[in-house]
Design a protein around this motif. Structure first.
Motif, PDB file in Angstrom:
ATOM      1  N   GLU A 122      -3.008   7.005   2.016  1.00 43.24           N
ATOM      2  CA  GLU A 122      -2.728   8.379   2.383  1.00 43.24           C
ATOM      3  C   GLU A 122      -3.921   8.971   3.127  1.00 43.24           C
ATOM      4  O   GLU A 122      -5.036   8.464   3.055  1.00 43.24           O
ATOM      5  CB  GLU A 122      -2.425   9.213   1.134  1.00 43.24           C
ATOM      6  CG  GLU A 122      -1.195   8.735   0.370  1.00 43.24           C
ATOM      7  CD  GLU A 122      -0.942   9.564  -0.865  1.00 43.24           C
ATOM      8  OE1 GLU A 122      -1.786  10.422  -1.184  1.00 43.24           O
ATOM      9  OE2 GLU A 122       0.089   9.353  -1.519  1.00 43.24           O
ATOM     10  N   ASN A 239      -6.849   7.779  -5.493  1.00 34.76           N
ATOM     11  CA  ASN A 239      -6.098   7.876  -4.237  1.00 34.76           C
ATOM     12  C   ASN A 239      -6.700   7.020  -3.124  1.00 34.76           C
ATOM     13  O   ASN A 239      -6.565   7.341  -1.941  1.00 34.76           O
ATOM     14  CB  ASN A 239      -6.004   9.335  -3.751  1.00 34.76           C
ATOM     15  CG  ASN A 239      -5.069  10.163  -4.602  1.00 34.76           C
ATOM     16  OD1 ASN A 239      -4.174   9.633  -5.257  1.00 34.76           O
ATOM     17  ND2 ASN A 239      -5.291  11.461  -4.614  1.00 34.76           N
ATOM     18  N   ASP A 245       5.494   2.660  -6.507  1.00 33.15           N
ATOM     19  CA  ASP A 245       5.900   3.384  -7.710  1.00 33.15           C
ATOM     20  C   ASP A 245       4.857   4.396  -8.166  1.00 33.15           C
ATOM     21  O   ASP A 245       5.040   5.060  -9.182  1.00 33.15           O
ATOM     22  CB  ASP A 245       6.209   2.398  -8.850  1.00 33.15           C
ATOM     23  CG  ASP A 245       5.022   1.527  -9.209  1.00 33.15           C
ATOM     24  OD1 ASP A 245       4.004   1.563  -8.485  1.00 33.15           O
ATOM     25  OD2 ASP A 245       5.101   0.787 -10.213  1.00 33.15           O
ATOM     26  N   GLN A 246       3.756   4.540  -7.407  1.00 29.57           N
ATOM     27  CA  GLN A 246       2.729   5.528  -7.735  1.00 29.57           C
ATOM     28  C   GLN A 246       2.731   6.714  -6.765  1.00 29.57           C
ATOM     29  O   GLN A 246       1.972   7.656  -6.956  1.00 29.57           O
ATOM     30  CB  GLN A 246       1.337   4.879  -7.715  1.00 29.57           C
ATOM     31  CG  GLN A 246       1.093   3.840  -8.799  1.00 29.57           C
ATOM     32  CD  GLN A 246      -0.273   3.195  -8.660  1.00 29.57           C
ATOM     33  OE1 GLN A 246      -0.711   2.884  -7.544  1.00 29.57           O
ATOM     34  NE2 GLN A 246      -0.955   2.980  -9.765  1.00 29.57           N
ATOM     35  N   VAL A 247       3.572   6.650  -5.745  1.00 28.07           N
ATOM     36  CA  VAL A 247       3.559   7.683  -4.707  1.00 28.07           C
ATOM     37  C   VAL A 247       3.921   9.045  -5.282  1.00 28.07           C
ATOM     38  O   VAL A 247       3.327  10.079  -4.924  1.00 28.07           O
ATOM     39  CB  VAL A 247       4.520   7.307  -3.557  1.00 28.07           C
ATOM     40  CG1 VAL A 247       4.664   8.470  -2.575  1.00 28.07           C
ATOM     41  CG2 VAL A 247       4.014   6.065  -2.834  1.00 28.07           C
ATOM     42  N   ASP A 248       4.885   9.088  -6.195  1.00 24.54           N
ATOM     43  CA  ASP A 248       5.328  10.361  -6.770  1.00 24.54           C
ATOM     44  C   ASP A 248       4.503  10.785  -7.983  1.00 24.54           C
ATOM     45  O   ASP A 248       4.768  11.827  -8.584  1.00 24.54           O
ATOM     46  CB  ASP A 248       6.804  10.264  -7.173  1.00 24.54           C
ATOM     47  CG  ASP A 248       7.714  10.066  -5.973  1.00 24.54           C
ATOM     48  OD1 ASP A 248       7.378  10.584  -4.889  1.00 24.54           O
ATOM     49  OD2 ASP A 248       8.752   9.384  -6.117  1.00 24.54           O
ATOM     50  N   GLY A 249       3.526  10.019  -8.353  1.00 18.23           N
ATOM     51  CA  GLY A 249       2.695  10.356  -9.500  1.00 18.23           C
ATOM     52  C   GLY A 249       1.985   9.109 -10.015  1.00 18.23           C
ATOM     53  O   GLY A 249       2.618   8.049 -10.141  1.00 18.23           O
ATOM     54  N   TRP A 250       0.669   9.245 -10.285  1.00 21.38           N
ATOM     55  CA  TRP A 250      -0.093   8.073 -10.682  1.00 21.38           C
ATOM     56  C   TRP A 250       0.264   7.626 -12.096  1.00 21.38           C
ATOM     57  O   TRP A 250       0.512   8.448 -12.986  1.00 21.38           O
ATOM     58  CB  TRP A 250      -1.591   8.353 -10.622  1.00 21.38           C
ATOM     59  CG  TRP A 250      -2.410   7.135 -10.991  1.00 21.38           C
ATOM     60  CD1 TRP A 250      -2.798   6.143 -10.153  1.00 21.38           C
ATOM     61  CD2 TRP A 250      -2.896   6.789 -12.289  1.00 21.38           C
ATOM     62  NE1 TRP A 250      -3.507   5.185 -10.841  1.00 21.38           N
ATOM     63  CE2 TRP A 250      -3.582   5.552 -12.157  1.00 21.38           C
ATOM     64  CE3 TRP A 250      -2.821   7.391 -13.544  1.00 21.38           C
ATOM     65  CZ2 TRP A 250      -4.196   4.915 -13.236  1.00 21.38           C
ATOM     66  CZ3 TRP A 250      -3.426   6.747 -14.625  1.00 21.38           C
ATOM     67  CH2 TRP A 250      -4.105   5.537 -14.463  1.00 21.38           C
TER      68      TRP A 250
END
Length: 292
Positions: A122, A239, A245-250
């Motif tokens: 990101e 980050n 599967d971590q994009v919406d929350g770690w």
């Protein structure tokens, strides 16, 4: 090959003025060996630890409106760490050769893996190749730095080390599988079995303070893989990158990634062995004790 750089030799001499007072046997002697082992491991990890510190620090405090993109700052910080390591004689130029190779090999994998969506980076920045920030290669370099520093600081020797051409073939197949499994059958379980088969007879000897110890090399691979997995959790929380599967929350990285890091150990060992050929045990070494 010298075990220490000039700076490390000075630190070693200073430490010996205190540690030489420790008894030769008993609980205090074992405690001394344990403490020295931890300190040497920490010193071997200095490049990776500095990288993680920068990642965490920028995750917590880097301003969102800074003129310099965070990703570019991380690249410049990584370069600065590497320069300091060499100029301050914390790392030898011979070791730098291995680290550069790790950087190139790792960056090549990063470009491909981000393109197929295995993970994402990101943020903006100019210092990147095909969308991959250049600091990513330094994270692979941190593994290389640790491997070569451990090799000399612990005076690693190997019993029944396999022929290097065999290890090179296995490592090449492992590296290829990181790419080809996106298009054909994933061979990682076959490759894991191959690594176990090739290295099962190999024992590693290492010096801590006064004594030499033995450990199956496969166990060492697994222990290093665990610590890389722990560092990966810190890096993704910071980050540095994110899995889909971590994009919406770690959340913690899957334990299944240990298999990938275990296979990476094979590639790492082959690269290090190219500069530091594996040595057989010294027949006159004394104080050898077994560990498992």
């Amino acid at each position: 090959m010298g075990r220490f750089t000039s700076v490390e030799q000075a630190i070693d001499g200073y430490a010996h003025r205190f540690l030489d007072r420790a008894p030769l046997s008993g609980t205090r002697a074992r405690l001394t060996e344990f403490v020295v082992f931890g300190l040497k491991q920490g010193w071997a990890c200095i490049f990776g630890a500095a990288m993680l510190a920068v990642l965490v620090g920028t995750r917590l405090w880097y301003p969102d409106d800074a003129a310099l993109a965070r990703n570019d700052f991380l690249v410049l910080a990584a370069v600065a760490i590497q320069v300091i390591m060499v100029v301050a004689r914390l790392e030898t130029l011979r070791e730098l050769r291995v680290i550069v190779i790790f950087h190139v090999v790792g960056t090549g994998m990063e470009i491909f893996k981000t393109d197929v969506g295995s993970w994402v980076y990101e943020g903006d920045g100019l210092l990147r190749i095909a969308g991959v920030p250049l600091y990513s290669g330094f994270m692979y370099a941190a593994v290389g730095s640790y491997m070569v520093r451990v090799y000399r600081m612990f005076d690693l020797r190997f019993e029944r080390y396999p022929r290097r051409w065999i290890t090179a073939v296995v490592a090449a197949l492992i590296y290829a599988n990181f790419f080809t499994h996106h298009y054909v059958a994933d061979a990682r379980w076959v490759l894991l079995a191959a690594v176990v088969l090739v290295f099962a007879p190999t024992m590693m000897q290492f010096t801590v303070f006064r004594s030499r110890f033995r450990m199956p090399l496969l166990v060492a691979f697994l222990l290093v893989a665990v610590f890389i997995w722990l560092a990966e959790n810190i890096a993704t929380w910071s980050n540095a990158w994110a899995y889909p599967d971590q994009v919406d929350g770690w959340h913690p990285v899957s334990v299944a990634k240990l298999g990938s890091w275990f296979l990476l150990m094979m590639i790492s060992v082959v690269l290090v062995a190219w500069v530091y050929p594996p040595r057989e045990p010294d027949p006159v070494a004394e104080g050898l004790s077994a560990t498992s």
